[in-house]
Design a protein around this motif. Structure first.
Motif, PDB file in Angstrom:
ATOM      1  N   THR A  43     -24.089  32.654   3.091  1.00  0.00           N
ATOM      2  CA  THR A  43     -23.539  33.465   2.015  1.00  0.00           C
ATOM      3  C   THR A  43     -23.430  32.649   0.737  1.00  0.00           C
ATOM      4  O   THR A  43     -22.939  31.525   0.747  1.00  0.00           O
ATOM      5  CB  THR A  43     -22.155  34.009   2.410  1.00  0.00           C
ATOM      6  OG1 THR A  43     -22.296  34.756   3.616  1.00  0.00           O
ATOM      7  CG2 THR A  43     -21.578  34.898   1.335  1.00  0.00           C
ATOM      8  N   LEU A  69      -7.117  33.913   1.481  1.00  0.00           N
ATOM      9  CA  LEU A  69      -7.794  34.586   2.588  1.00  0.00           C
ATOM     10  C   LEU A  69      -8.339  33.601   3.609  1.00  0.00           C
ATOM     11  O   LEU A  69      -8.109  33.736   4.794  1.00  0.00           O
ATOM     12  CB  LEU A  69      -8.935  35.455   2.067  1.00  0.00           C
ATOM     13  CG  LEU A  69      -8.548  36.630   1.192  1.00  0.00           C
ATOM     14  CD1 LEU A  69      -9.785  37.358   0.713  1.00  0.00           C
ATOM     15  CD2 LEU A  69      -7.646  37.573   1.955  1.00  0.00           C
ATOM     16  N   LEU A  70      -9.127  32.619   3.128  1.00  0.00           N
ATOM     17  CA  LEU A  70      -9.714  31.653   4.051  1.00  0.00           C
ATOM     18  C   LEU A  70     -10.119  30.389   3.311  1.00  0.00           C
ATOM     19  O   LEU A  70     -10.254  30.376   2.104  1.00  0.00           O
ATOM     20  CB  LEU A  70     -10.925  32.259   4.780  1.00  0.00           C
ATOM     21  CG  LEU A  70     -12.082  32.776   3.930  1.00  0.00           C
ATOM     22  CD1 LEU A  70     -13.160  31.724   3.796  1.00  0.00           C
ATOM     23  CD2 LEU A  70     -12.653  34.011   4.605  1.00  0.00           C
ATOM     24  N   THR A  72     -13.014  27.271   3.246  1.00  0.00           N
ATOM     25  CA  THR A  72     -14.379  26.999   3.657  1.00  0.00           C
ATOM     26  C   THR A  72     -14.915  25.780   2.920  1.00  0.00           C
ATOM     27  O   THR A  72     -14.241  25.233   2.057  1.00  0.00           O
ATOM     28  CB  THR A  72     -15.269  28.243   3.425  1.00  0.00           C
ATOM     29  OG1 THR A  72     -16.551  27.992   3.966  1.00  0.00           O
ATOM     30  CG2 THR A  72     -15.374  28.573   1.955  1.00  0.00           C
ATOM     31  N   VAL A 100     -19.045  31.867   6.209  1.00  0.00           N
ATOM     32  CA  VAL A 100     -18.458  33.009   5.507  1.00  0.00           C
ATOM     33  C   VAL A 100     -19.462  34.155   5.558  1.00  0.00           C
ATOM     34  O   VAL A 100     -20.639  33.961   5.263  1.00  0.00           O
ATOM     35  CB  VAL A 100     -18.134  32.653   4.031  1.00  0.00           C
ATOM     36  CG1 VAL A 100     -17.640  33.874   3.285  1.00  0.00           C
ATOM     37  CG2 VAL A 100     -17.115  31.540   3.965  1.00  0.00           C
ATOM     38  N   GLU A 101     -19.001  35.333   5.945  1.00  0.00           N
ATOM     39  CA  GLU A 101     -19.853  36.515   5.977  1.00  0.00           C
ATOM     40  C   GLU A 101     -19.815  37.214   4.623  1.00  0.00           C
ATOM     41  O   GLU A 101     -18.830  37.110   3.888  1.00  0.00           O
ATOM     42  CB  GLU A 101     -19.388  37.475   7.071  1.00  0.00           C
ATOM     43  CG  GLU A 101     -19.460  36.905   8.468  1.00  0.00           C
ATOM     44  CD  GLU A 101     -20.875  36.545   8.887  1.00  0.00           C
ATOM     45  OE1 GLU A 101     -21.804  37.304   8.563  1.00  0.00           O
ATOM     46  OE2 GLU A 101     -21.046  35.499   9.542  1.00  0.00           O
ATOM     47  N   ASP A 103     -19.410  40.296   3.833  1.00  0.00           N
ATOM     48  CA  ASP A 103     -18.360  41.304   3.670  1.00  0.00           C
ATOM     49  C   ASP A 103     -16.952  40.713   3.537  1.00  0.00           C
ATOM     50  O   ASP A 103     -15.995  41.440   3.295  1.00  0.00           O
ATOM     51  CB  ASP A 103     -18.408  42.317   4.814  1.00  0.00           C
ATOM     52  CG  ASP A 103     -18.242  41.676   6.183  1.00  0.00           C
ATOM     53  OD1 ASP A 103     -18.215  40.435   6.261  1.00  0.00           O
ATOM     54  OD2 ASP A 103     -18.153  42.427   7.174  1.00  0.00           O
ATOM     55  N   GLN A 104     -16.817  39.386   3.657  1.00  0.00           N
ATOM     56  CA  GLN A 104     -15.516  38.742   3.490  1.00  0.00           C
ATOM     57  C   GLN A 104     -15.214  38.426   2.027  1.00  0.00           C
ATOM     58  O   GLN A 104     -14.075  38.118   1.689  1.00  0.00           O
ATOM     59  CB  GLN A 104     -15.458  37.442   4.289  1.00  0.00           C
ATOM     60  CG  GLN A 104     -15.439  37.648   5.783  1.00  0.00           C
ATOM     61  CD  GLN A 104     -15.416  36.319   6.518  1.00  0.00           C
ATOM     62  OE1 GLN A 104     -16.354  35.534   6.429  1.00  0.00           O
ATOM     63  NE2 GLN A 104     -14.342  36.081   7.238  1.00  0.00           N
ATOM     64  N   ASP A 109     -12.845  37.944  -6.475  1.00  0.00           N
ATOM     65  CA  ASP A 109     -12.169  36.918  -5.684  1.00  0.00           C
ATOM     66  C   ASP A 109     -12.222  35.594  -6.439  1.00  0.00           C
ATOM     67  O   ASP A 109     -13.086  35.384  -7.286  1.00  0.00           O
ATOM     68  CB  ASP A 109     -12.821  36.759  -4.311  1.00  0.00           C
ATOM     69  CG  ASP A 109     -12.523  37.912  -3.380  1.00  0.00           C
ATOM     70  OD1 ASP A 109     -11.721  38.790  -3.741  1.00  0.00           O
ATOM     71  OD2 ASP A 109     -13.094  37.934  -2.275  1.00  0.00           O
TER      72      ASP A 109
END
Length: 113
Positions: A43, A69-70, A72, A100-101, A103-104, A109
């Protein structure tokens, strides 16, 4: 009803100062403009580096509306079809993110260190 000289904002606006100038010095921040998924690579998020610097291998935090959210890792940086190791404030870049996908991540963001 007249001027209220005694009532001041907590911090008066400074001419020529932009909201992104309020980021602490040295802190990295990028607002996501677009998201791509490339088969075999992963991604990629694109956008302009608002503040700070980012390098390949750095850990970044993905946030939406101020909520983390996350976390990475940046595994690659591209700038105008050239692979680079470091991106500075003001650069338009594409960041390849590990695990990471598509859709995430959505437009708007924020990535930060």
């Amino acid at each position: 009803m007249g001027w209220k000289f005694w009532k001041r904002e907590s911090e008066p606006p400074v001419p020529g100062r932009r909201p992104q100038d309020n980021v602490p010095p040295g802190a990295f921040e990028l607002t996501v403009e677009d998201v791509f998924s490339i088969t075999g690579r992963g991604t990629i998020v694109t956008g302009r580096v608002i503040a700070g610097t980012i390098a390949v291998g750095d850990q970044v935090l993905l946030s939406r509306a101020g909520t983390p959210l996350l976390q990475t890792e940046v595994t690659g940086i591209e700038m105008f079809r050239k692979t680079v190791k470091i991106a500075n404030a003001g650069d338009n870049v594409g960041l390849l993110l590990r695990d990471v996908e598509r859709d995430q991540v959505v437009r708007g963001d924020v990535l930060s260190k």
